[in-house]
Design a protein around this motif. Structure first.
Motif, mmCIF file in Angstrom:
data_model
loop_
_atom_site.group_PDB
_atom_site.id
_atom_site.type_symbol
_atom_site.label_atom_id
_atom_site.label_comp_id
_atom_site.label_asym_id
_atom_site.label_seq_id
_atom_site.Cartn_x
_atom_site.Cartn_y
_atom_site.Cartn_z
ATOM 1 N N THR A 47 8.505 -7.825 4.153
ATOM 2 C CA THR A 47 7.223 -7.977 5.078
ATOM 3 C C THR A 47 6.226 -6.853 4.797
ATOM 4 O O THR A 47 5.155 -7.130 4.667
ATOM 5 C CB THR A 47 7.670 -7.847 6.474
ATOM 6 O OG1 THR A 47 8.658 -8.854 6.846
ATOM 7 C CG2 THR A 47 6.861 -7.826 7.555
ATOM 8 N N GLU A 48 6.847 -5.649 4.390
ATOM 9 C CA GLU A 48 6.118 -4.426 4.081
ATOM 10 C C GLU A 48 5.337 -4.598 2.948
ATOM 11 O O GLU A 48 4.344 -3.600 2.812
ATOM 12 C CB GLU A 48 7.004 -3.017 4.480
ATOM 13 C CG GLU A 48 7.766 -2.928 5.636
ATOM 14 C CD GLU A 48 8.826 -3.421 5.882
ATOM 15 O OE1 GLU A 48 9.122 -4.572 5.034
ATOM 16 O OE2 GLU A 48 9.644 -3.268 6.893
ATOM 17 N N THR A 49 5.721 -5.044 2.002
ATOM 18 C CA THR A 49 5.132 -4.928 0.605
ATOM 19 C C THR A 49 4.095 -6.129 0.528
ATOM 20 O O THR A 49 3.292 -6.164 -0.561
ATOM 21 C CB THR A 49 6.132 -5.089 -0.657
ATOM 22 O OG1 THR A 49 6.815 -6.391 -0.451
ATOM 23 C CG2 THR A 49 7.424 -3.994 -0.469
ATOM 24 N N VAL B 297 4.217 -4.566 11.504
ATOM 25 C CA VAL B 297 3.758 -4.077 10.073
ATOM 26 C C VAL B 297 2.164 -4.601 10.077
ATOM 27 O O VAL B 297 2.122 -5.732 10.311
ATOM 28 C CB VAL B 297 4.769 -4.957 9.065
ATOM 29 C CG1 VAL B 297 4.196 -4.477 7.735
ATOM 30 C CG2 VAL B 297 6.115 -4.317 9.263
ATOM 31 N N GLN B 298 1.501 -3.535 9.809
ATOM 32 C CA GLN B 298 0.129 -3.680 9.700
ATOM 33 C C GLN B 298 -0.588 -3.889 8.246
ATOM 34 O O GLN B 298 -0.317 -2.869 7.406
ATOM 35 C CB GLN B 298 -0.920 -2.880 10.459
ATOM 36 C CG GLN B 298 -2.213 -2.995 10.258
ATOM 37 C CD GLN B 298 -2.825 -1.613 11.028
ATOM 38 O OE1 GLN B 298 -2.548 -1.453 12.083
ATOM 39 N NE2 GLN B 298 -3.993 -1.366 10.443
ATOM 40 N N HIS B 299 -1.061 -5.046 7.956
ATOM 41 C CA HIS B 299 -1.431 -5.258 6.612
ATOM 42 C C HIS B 299 -3.233 -5.069 6.438
ATOM 43 O O HIS B 299 -3.731 -5.545 7.586
ATOM 44 C CB HIS B 299 -1.086 -6.506 5.902
ATOM 45 C CG HIS B 299 0.279 -6.449 5.414
ATOM 46 N ND1 HIS B 299 0.345 -5.803 4.377
ATOM 47 C CD2 HIS B 299 1.491 -6.953 5.828
ATOM 48 C CE1 HIS B 299 1.853 -5.862 3.863
ATOM 49 N NE2 HIS B 299 2.531 -6.683 4.950
ATOM 50 N N SER B 300 -3.650 -4.830 5.341
ATOM 51 C CA SER B 300 -5.029 -4.730 5.200
ATOM 52 C C SER B 300 -5.499 -5.974 4.612
ATOM 53 O O SER B 300 -4.914 -7.127 4.737
ATOM 54 C CB SER B 300 -5.314 -3.811 4.194
ATOM 55 O OG SER B 300 -4.879 -4.434 2.632
ATOM 56 N N SER B 301 -6.899 -6.286 4.531
ATOM 57 C CA SER B 301 -7.843 -7.321 4.132
ATOM 58 C C SER B 301 -7.684 -7.608 2.615
ATOM 59 O O SER B 301 -6.830 -8.454 2.023
ATOM 60 C CB SER B 301 -9.081 -7.480 4.639
ATOM 61 O OG SER B 301 -9.040 -7.714 6.084
ATOM 62 N N ALA B 302 -8.276 -6.654 1.862
ATOM 63 C CA ALA B 302 -8.558 -6.848 0.530
ATOM 64 C C ALA B 302 -7.197 -6.610 -0.187
ATOM 65 O O ALA B 302 -6.799 -7.441 -1.220
ATOM 66 C CB ALA B 302 -9.491 -5.994 -0.041
#
Ligand code: 6R9
Length: 656
Positions: A421-423, A279-284
């Motif tokens: 995890t995804e949210t 699962v890939q998350h962004s920074s901001a």
């Protein structure tokens, strides 16, 4: 587990006390509704306003949501920031000497780290990583014990723009290998050993075992934090000691400014196939989610002592240990050990000792503590507590009531937080000064989160009817993609049927009661929730069939008093159907095997052997029958499509 019957009968309701509401960040139901109405009117500006106010931008954003390539949404895309700067540097001018982390080790040693100290440690490691040529965009696997250094490692990656991928310290060499390989990691940060409940467990030796499995050639550096001084394999120049590389490293490190969408981290979680999803998350967007949920749901105040018991190996430890509390400038407790060592009152002792105000844990921990000593909390002074939280699985009303009465002394609201995890952050959870609580319900969505329940055609169902839980509009903290697998991302979360490709499909079933409260019923896919940990049945099945003795295996869940769900495996051996003491011997062998293949959390609680598995004429394993058998219930389903009905008798009872 919340069963439909137990929660449908739930009529108790607990409005917030005036005392709590009057000090709360969202202090009434009207205030909550006003936030929702603001989001309803223009959800993009609703989020943009908060992103401007609460994040320190190196370069301000001018674009809000970019949905041209939906569902690959982008938020605040032309803005630049650094997440570690937002968690550390921003506090240096105003509260450098405030304690950021109160760390308590397994054996009770306490170490305090201020924001100034934490900043320095992070900069030193960041500089040391840069000196080893680790750069922006590189992937770094972190396999660490639950100590300050785990947070330092994650923050140091964020500081230089490297993408961390934390692997829970309980995962096996094989699982670790898969994740290192999938991420294409250039470095691993680990420790010699970890200590839990007085016992030492290897970490570095496991990393080496993972490295010996094929295809892990990408890894150039292994940084080893010395926790115990135990004997470990050490292989310079690839392996370096944390204390040596940081010793002379500079204590200032200019943060690497990254785009809002730059991946902050990937975190692997189970899905319905055998392969874990990165699962890939962004920074901001991710950071914003952590911040607003700290304010709305944890009602964060600068005087709080915050304690989230989750390990940083899970998303809860990312959002509510490493990022959320630090972004707020909070003081938080980090605990290395386990709730039952050296005695079953350890959690209550820590709350008393460190004057914890906000305590966030999992239903499985609550249930095991009830079992070990339901009256133990009474022996401690828990009067510092003002808010309790629960996460990871549905909390059954009985455990909720115990937590409320025995731990919170009927004074503290409980925030039952549904998210994934995804949210990235809480999605459905009470704003505790505003919403009346019902035991077992996660109540209402956060402002700006458009949650709904739909049928198979994607139409919203009326209150009282069950269906698929979806989020109808994009939100900043949502998953961006699955690492290296955009097609799987689209298929898993934005399927055409249940949301016309537009709704985020959570993978849970839920319903709303007549008052609109949300009640989560459980997963709709082949994912089990064992002690709050997600485990794919397929993953365990693949592990079992990889053993030379096993021909075929099917895994299902069964309700379990403490763990929520237990793992039951139905196994067909290649050789003969086992008898007598063979059963126990092979069961032990296979349980240990699964622990080695995946990790001890995935060990089947029970293994039943059969000469075959119940299958349809087209050869599909009929899992619904296995679930009924596992529960020990009579089969009342239609079995007319079953190829081999006789097999049901054999699988009905534990093998002897
Ligand atoms: C944060 C986290 C996500 C799955 C989710 C659901 C279950 C989590 C819950 C809950 C009922 C809650 N879940 N919180 N079910 N009530 N308050 O746990 O993330 O490990 O990805 O698990 O956990 O089934 O879909 P993750």
């Amino acid at each position: 587990m919340s069963t439909i019957e137990s929660v449908l009968n739930e009529t108790r309701i607990f409005p917030p006390s005036d005392e709590f509401s009057s000090q709360a960040n969202v202090s009434s139901f009207q205030a909550y509704q006003a936030l929702c109405a603001e989001a309803e009117q223009d959800y993009q500006h609703f989020w943009a306003k908060r992103a401007k106010e609460r994040i320190l931008w190196h370069k301000p954003f001018t674009q809000i949501l970019d949905d041209r390539n939906a569902p690959f949404y982008k938020w605040f895309a032309d803005g630049e920031l650094n997440v570690s700067y937002n968690c550390l540097d921003r506090h240096l001018a105003t509260q450098a000497d405030k304690v950021a982390i109160i760390f308590e080790s397994d054996d009770g040693e306490v170490i305090r780290s201020t924001y100034r100290d934490l900043h320095q440690r992070v900069c030193q490691l960041a500089n040391a990583l840069k000196a080893r040529n680790i750069k922006k965009g590189d992937r770094v696997v972190i396999y660490m014990p639950m100590r300050i250094e785990a947070v330092v490692a994650m923050q140091a990656c964020a500081r230089i723009g490297a993408i961390h991928s934390v692997v829970f310290g309980g995962f096996s060499a094989k699982s670790l290998h898969e994740r290192i390989h999938d991420a294409g990691a250039v470095a691993i940060i680990t420790a010699d050993e970890q200590v839990r409940g007085g016992k030492h467990h290897p970490l570095k030796a496991t990393v080496d075992e993972a490295m010996r499995m094929s295809d892990t050639t990408s890894v150039q550096s292994i940084v080893v934090y010395q926790r115990t001084g135990g004997e470990i394999p050490f292989n310079p120049p690839r392996d370096v000691w944390w204390h040596e590389i940081t010793q002379n490293a500079g204590s200032e490190c200019e943060p690497e400014w990254v785009d809002a969408e730059h991946p902050l981290f990937t975190l692997y979680t189970s899905g319905s196939t055998g392969k874990p999803k990165g699962v890939q998350h962004s920074s901001a967007g991710y950071l914003l989610g952590a911040i607003v949920s700290m304010q709305w749901i944890f009602d964060y105040k600068p005087t709080d002592i915050f304690w989230c018991t989750a390990d940083v190996g899970w998303i809860t430890g990312h959002s509510y240990v490493t990022y959320g509390p630090l972004a707020m400038g909070a003081t938080q407790v980090i605990f290395e050990g386990i709730p039952t060592y050296p005695h079953a009152g350890r959690f209550w002792e820590i709350i008393q000792k460190h004057q914890v105000t906000t305590f966030y844990t999992a239903p499985t921990a609550i249930r095991s503590l009830i079992k070990l000593g339901g009256d133990l909390p009474a022996q401690y002074d828990l009067s510092s507590l003002r808010l309790l939280g629960s996460v990871g699985e549905p909390i059954n009303p009985e455990a909720w009531m115990w937590f409320y009465e025995k731990v919170g002394r009927s004074r503290c609201p409980i925030v039952d937080t549904w998210w994934q995890t995804e949210t990235g952050c809480h999605m459905i959870a009470p704003t505790p000064g505003a919403v009346a609580l019902k035991p077992g319900s996660c109540t209402f969505p956060l402002p700006g989160i458009f949650a709904a329940i739909v049928d198979e055609a994607g139409h919203e169902v009326e209150n009282g009817k069950g269906g698929f839980l979806v989020i109808k509009k994009p939100f900043p903290s949502q998953i961006r993609t699955l690492w290296g697998d955009p097609e799987r991302f689209k298929k898993a979360y934005f399927p055409e049927d249940t949301g016309h490709g537009k709704y985020y499909l959570a993978g849970d079933s839920a319903y709303r009661d007549k008052d609109g409260y949300f009640w989560i019923m459980g997963r709709i896919d082949d994912v089990l929730n064992v002690s709050g940990h997600r485990l794919g049945t397929m993953e365990i099945e693949s592990a079992l069939v990889a053993h030379p003795l096993v021909a075929e295996a099917a895994v299902v869940g069964k309700p379990h008093e403490i763990k929520g769900e237990a793992v039951i495996a139905f196994v067909v051996l290649k050789g003969k159907y086992p008898h007598g003491e063979e059963v126990a011997r092979i069961t032990d062998t296979l349980r240990d095997w699964v622990a080695k293949e995946i990790g001890p959390i995935a060990k089947p609680d029970e293994i039943r052997f059969g000469e075959n598995l119940p299958k349809t004429r087209s050869g599909k394993i009929m899992r619904r029958l296995l679930r009924t058998l596992a529960k020990g219930e009579e089969i009342t389903q239609d079995i007319s499509t079953l190829e081999n009905p006789a097999i049901l008798e054999q699988l009905k009872y534990p093998s002897k």
